[in-house]
Each structure stands twice: as C-alpha cells, then as structure tokens.
Design an enzyme around this catalytic site. Structure first.
Site, PDB file in Angstrom:
ATOM      1  N   ASN A  92      10.673 -29.825 -12.037  1.00 29.28           N
ATOM      2  CA  ASN A  92      10.263 -29.360 -12.332  1.00 29.28           C
ATOM      3  C   ASN A  92      10.648 -30.022 -14.152  1.00 29.28           C
ATOM      4  O   ASN A  92      10.266 -31.675 -14.318  1.00 29.28           O
ATOM      5  CB  ASN A  92      11.642 -27.991 -12.933  1.00 29.28           C
ATOM      6  N   ASP A  94      11.276 -28.713 -17.021  1.00 28.41           N
ATOM      7  CA  ASP A  94      12.183 -27.440 -17.987  1.00 28.41           C
ATOM      8  C   ASP A  94      13.393 -28.570 -17.799  1.00 28.41           C
ATOM      9  O   ASP A  94      13.867 -29.302 -17.540  1.00 28.41           O
ATOM     10  CB  ASP A  94      12.202 -26.031 -17.607  1.00 28.41           C
ATOM     11  N   HIS A 109       8.160 -35.421 -12.764  1.00 26.60           N
ATOM     12  CA  HIS A 109       6.942 -34.918 -13.541  1.00 26.60           C
ATOM     13  C   HIS A 109       7.051 -35.160 -14.755  1.00 26.60           C
ATOM     14  O   HIS A 109       6.243 -34.026 -15.334  1.00 26.60           O
ATOM     15  CB  HIS A 109       6.438 -34.219 -11.838  1.00 26.60           C
ATOM     16  N   CYS A 117       4.160 -42.238 -26.166  1.00 30.07           N
ATOM     17  CA  CYS A 117       3.371 -43.033 -26.667  1.00 30.07           C
ATOM     18  C   CYS A 117       2.265 -43.835 -26.355  1.00 30.07           C
ATOM     19  O   CYS A 117       2.834 -44.193 -24.898  1.00 30.07           O
ATOM     20  CB  CYS A 117       3.965 -44.280 -27.753  1.00 30.07           C
ATOM     21  N   GLY A 176      13.116 -24.397  -3.261  1.00 29.55           N
ATOM     22  CA  GLY A 176      11.743 -23.707  -4.480  1.00 29.55           C
ATOM     23  C   GLY A 176      10.787 -24.208  -4.615  1.00 29.55           C
ATOM     24  O   GLY A 176      10.347 -24.745  -5.933  1.00 29.55           O
ATOM     25  N   THR A 177       9.714 -25.284  -3.827  1.00 31.09           N
ATOM     26  CA  THR A 177       8.698 -25.848  -3.139  1.00 31.09           C
ATOM     27  C   THR A 177       8.054 -25.659  -2.635  1.00 31.09           C
ATOM     28  O   THR A 177       8.083 -25.597  -1.498  1.00 31.09           O
ATOM     29  CB  THR A 177       9.108 -27.464  -3.770  1.00 31.09           C
ATOM     30  N   SER A 178       6.402 -25.724  -3.157  1.00 33.74           N
ATOM     31  CA  SER A 178       5.369 -25.427  -1.708  1.00 33.74           C
ATOM     32  C   SER A 178       4.698 -26.417  -1.207  1.00 33.74           C
ATOM     33  O   SER A 178       4.475 -25.987   0.028  1.00 33.74           O
ATOM     34  CB  SER A 178       4.451 -24.701  -2.686  1.00 33.74           C
ATOM     35  N   GLU A 204       9.972 -18.436   0.756  1.00 32.85           N
ATOM     36  CA  GLU A 204       9.239 -17.778   1.724  1.00 32.85           C
ATOM     37  C   GLU A 204       9.069 -19.136   2.842  1.00 32.85           C
ATOM     38  O   GLU A 204       9.276 -20.652   2.376  1.00 32.85           O
ATOM     39  CB  GLU A 204       7.632 -16.940   1.790  1.00 32.85           C
ATOM     40  N   ALA A 220      17.036 -18.358  -4.794  1.00 35.17           N
ATOM     41  CA  ALA A 220      17.366 -19.280  -5.152  1.00 35.17           C
ATOM     42  C   ALA A 220      18.467 -19.112  -5.469  1.00 35.17           C
ATOM     43  O   ALA A 220      19.921 -19.891  -5.782  1.00 35.17           O
ATOM     44  CB  ALA A 220      16.766 -20.608  -5.936  1.00 35.17           C
TER      45      ALA A 220
HETATM   46  N1  APR Z   1      13.410 -18.684  -4.984  1.00 31.33           N
HETATM   47  C1  APR Z   1      12.883 -19.606  -3.821  1.00 31.33           C
HETATM   48  N2  APR Z   1      11.813 -19.728  -3.876  1.00 31.33           N
HETATM   49  C2  APR Z   1      11.089 -19.425  -4.632  1.00 31.33           C
HETATM   50  C3  APR Z   1      11.722 -18.560  -5.976  1.00 31.33           C
HETATM   51  C4  APR Z   1      13.278 -18.060  -5.830  1.00 31.33           C
HETATM   52  N3  APR Z   1      13.230 -17.366  -6.901  1.00 31.33           N
HETATM   53  N4  APR Z   1      10.258 -17.807  -6.436  1.00 31.33           N
HETATM   54  C5  APR Z   1       9.272 -18.748  -5.728  1.00 31.33           C
HETATM   55  N5  APR Z   1      10.355 -19.568  -4.971  1.00 31.33           N
HETATM   56  C6  APR Z   1       9.288 -20.931  -4.220  1.00 31.33           C
HETATM   57  C7  APR Z   1       6.946 -20.030  -4.179  1.00 31.33           C
HETATM   58  O1  APR Z   1       7.903 -19.559  -2.601  1.00 31.33           O
HETATM   59  C8  APR Z   1       7.134 -22.029  -3.658  1.00 31.33           C
HETATM   60  O2  APR Z   1       7.025 -21.685  -2.522  1.00 31.33           O
HETATM   61  O3  APR Z   1       8.761 -21.628  -5.118  1.00 31.33           O
HETATM   62  C9  APR Z   1       7.991 -21.969  -4.988  1.00 31.33           C
HETATM   63  C10 APR Z   1       7.001 -22.704  -6.137  1.00 31.33           C
HETATM   64  O4  APR Z   1       5.658 -23.884  -5.503  1.00 31.33           O
HETATM   65  P1  APR Z   1       4.814 -23.960  -6.665  1.00 31.33           P
HETATM   66  O5  APR Z   1       4.341 -23.048  -7.705  1.00 31.33           O
HETATM   67  O6  APR Z   1       3.690 -25.085  -5.844  1.00 31.33           O
HETATM   68  O7  APR Z   1       4.981 -25.011  -7.665  1.00 31.33           O
HETATM   69  P2  APR Z   1       6.005 -26.669  -7.202  1.00 31.33           P
HETATM   70  O8  APR Z   1       5.913 -26.719  -5.619  1.00 31.33           O
HETATM   71  O9  APR Z   1       6.766 -26.875  -7.801  1.00 31.33           O
HETATM   72  O10 APR Z   1       5.080 -27.603  -7.179  1.00 31.33           O
HETATM   73  C11 APR Z   1       5.157 -28.994  -7.288  1.00 31.33           C
HETATM   74  O11 APR Z   1       3.017 -29.117  -8.771  1.00 31.33           O
HETATM   75  O12 APR Z   1       0.898 -28.503  -9.435  1.00 31.33           O
HETATM   76  C12 APR Z   1       2.257 -29.689  -9.748  1.00 31.33           C
HETATM   77  O13 APR Z   1       3.689 -30.748 -10.739  1.00 31.33           O
HETATM   78  C13 APR Z   1       3.271 -29.531 -10.764  1.00 31.33           C
HETATM   79  O14 APR Z   1       4.995 -29.977 -10.045  1.00 31.33           O
HETATM   80  C14 APR Z   1       4.634 -29.392  -9.511  1.00 31.33           C
HETATM   81  C15 APR Z   1       4.275 -29.679  -8.224  1.00 31.33           C
END
Ligand code: APR
Length: 236
Positions: A92, A94, A109, A117, A176-178, A204, A220
């Site tokens: 993230n 943020d 990231h 710069c 919380g990452t896909s 999921e 989360a």
């Molecule tokens: N609690 C837990 N998990 C959650 C919640 C929640 N409240 N809401 C959503 N999620 C999960 C979704 O199920 C999904 O698996 O968060 C994940 C979000 O997936 P992405 O949108 O693909 O985000 P992320 O995995 O952080 O992406 C990785 O890809 O595009 C690049 O740089 C970008 O850092 C990012 C990276």
C-alpha cells in the site's frame, strides 16, 4: 515462541478505512486503467494526467475521514509487544500503518505522501499537489518532481531486507492482498520453503490461497485483531 514474523499487507487492509482497492468491483484500476496512470510510459506521455491521479489520492488520504482501522491498530500493538521481531511489508502507498503507530515498515510500492527527483532519486515529503512547477532542489537544472510510487515495470523497493527477513521468518501472514502482483505474491513460497507457518487473511481466498497453510476469511478489522491476540497469547 515465534522469533520473527513477516506481515504483508495489501489494499484490503485499508478498505474499511474508506480507501478503494484495485481489482475489486469499482476498483481503482477499473476507473483509471494501469496503462494510463501507473507506468513510466504513461507519465512520459501525459505527466499531468498521472500527477492528477496521485494528487487526488493524496488529497483523499489527507482528508479527516480516512483513518487507520482496527486492523492497522492491532498490527501496531503486535509490533510494540514483539519489539524488533515483526517486519511489516506493505504494497500500500497510504500512510495508515504509520498513523496507527507502526514503526518498521517497508513500502515496497512507494508512498503517496512522498515525491522524488527523477534524476537523483532523492525523496521529499509531498507538501502540495504536484505540478510542473514543483521541481527538485538537488539538481541543476531543476527537474519536475514525480510521485514516489513504484509503477508497473519498475523495481519494487526494499527487496534485499524483505528477502533477508523472509528467509528467517517462522510466521508469514498476508492480509488483504489478491496475490495478483509479483514479487509480493511469491513471498508465501519463500516463507514455506524455510518452514514458516503461513496464514492468509482475506475477505475471500486470494489467487495464492492454496499456497498458505491456513486461510481465514473475513474483514481485516475482525480477523487481524483476533490473530494478533492469538500470537500474543502464544497460541501460534
Ligand atoms: N478485509 C480483508 N480483505 C479485503 C477487504 C477487507 N475488508 N476488502 C477487500 N479485501 C481483499 C480483496 O478480497 C482482495 O483480495 O483485498 C484484496 C485487494 O486486492 P487488490 O485490489 O488486487 O489489491 P492488492 O492485492 O493490494 O494489489 C497489489 O497491485 O496494482 C498493484 O500496486 C498495486 O499494490 C497494488 C498491488
């Protein structure tokens, strides 16, 4: 007793704080295609459009209604109780982990609240929306500062330390990452290869759920405090 924990977070940990994820329905990449706002080529072709995308996200982050949630706060508590044994790697950009009080963070990231710069790669705090007039002070001539964000096709940050910590961890938790983007999506395999316990917390199952020994489904803000409690009680 666990000796070294590596936690990986993705956009899902900040979803309940009001920040959009990338790939879910109505996600950031649906409205702003990656090739238009998140590659070096996009920035070359249309720097103003790319800056606007990050300016908007930076301004949203600095509005009062985006705050760390219970998951960010629970991880900060874990770091306090497990001083020096927790390494947080976040995808993230943020600053909610920092605002929750977490100290040792690798933003692999980059960070919305910083700019850099393009020539010297010196990093500065972001104090105002970026425009052509925001130039570096480290070079002559001065160059327009860019977002301190790792775009697709660029090298992630902090990988040497991440790999060192993964090689020594006995617990790896992905929150919380896909599992869509490497190298982060492959961290579970490194942890598995050194015999660490691996747990995924997600709304999921992710694309890499089958690589984890345990998958806990739920928001989360509920699953993270529960897991932290178990760790602190020595149940893991
Ligand atoms: N609690 C837990 N998990 C959650 C919640 C929640 N409240 N809401 C959503 N999620 C999960 C979704 O199920 C999904 O698996 O968060 C994940 C979000 O997936 P992405 O949108 O693909 O985000 P992320 O995995 O952080 O992406 C990785 O890809 O595009 C690049 O740089 C970008 O850092 C990012 C990276």
């Amino acid at each position: 007793m666990l000796q070294r924990i590596v936690v990986l977070t993705g956009a899902g940990i900040s979803a309940e704080s009001g920040l959009r994820t990338f790939r879910e329905e109505d996600g950031l990449w649906e409205k702003h295609p990656i090739e238009e706002v998140a590659t070096p080529q996009a920035y070359q072709a249309n720097p103003q459009k790319v800056r606007q995308f990050y300016n908007d996200r930076w301004q949203q982050l600095n509005k009062g209604d985006v705050q760390p949630n219970a998951a960010h706060l629970a991880l900060a508590r874990l770091e306090q109780e497990f001083a020096g044994r927790v390494h947080l790697v976040t995808q993230n950009v943020d600053n909610l982990h920092e605002r929750a009080g977490f100290r040792r963070i690798t933003h692999m990231h980059g960070e919305l609240s910083k700019v850099r710069c393009p020539v010297s790669h010196q990093v500065f705090p972001m104090q105002q929306p970026l425009s052509d007039n925001n130039v570096c002070t480290c070079c002559i001539p001065h160059y327009p500062l860019r977002p301190h964000i790792v775009w697709f096709g660029e090298m992630p940050l902090g990988m040497a330390q991440i790999e060192t910590d993964l090689a020594q961890c006995d617990l790896f938790v992905a929150i919380g990452t896909s599992g869509s983007v490497y190298p982060a999506a492959g961290f579970v395999d490194i942890a598995q290869s050194v015999g660490a316990k691996t747990i995924e917390l997600n709304l999921e199952p992710s694309l890499t759920a089958s690589h984890f020994q345990e998958v806990r489904v739920g928001p989360a803000s509920q699953t993270v405090p529960t897991l932290v409690e178990e760790i602190l009680q020595g149940k893991l």
